[in-house]
Design a protein around this motif. Sequence first.
Motif: not given
Length: 86
Positions: A12-13, A16, A19-20, A25, A30, A33
């Motif tokens: 997930i991290v 994310a 995606s950033a 994006g 969640i 991600s």
Amino acid sequence: MISLLITIIMAIVIGAIGSAIAPGGMSGGIIGSMIAGFVGAWLGALLLGTWGPIIGGFAVVPAIVGAALFVFLLTLLSRTLNGKQS
């Protein structure tokens, strides 16, 4: 059991962060991600190998690069398909 939880949290991290970094994006919150994190880890390891720190079974730097590339390609594909429908 705890290693599975760490793997999911890292996915997930990583998703994310990827995606950033990528323009557009990742949609899906969640779950999106997490998918981007798992696919990005696979893609990053395929393209760049497994150098750098490894946390939760993920080589962090290649996984982030792979996740950003995956999100970018997904955004590009989405824009291409949406443009042809109009």
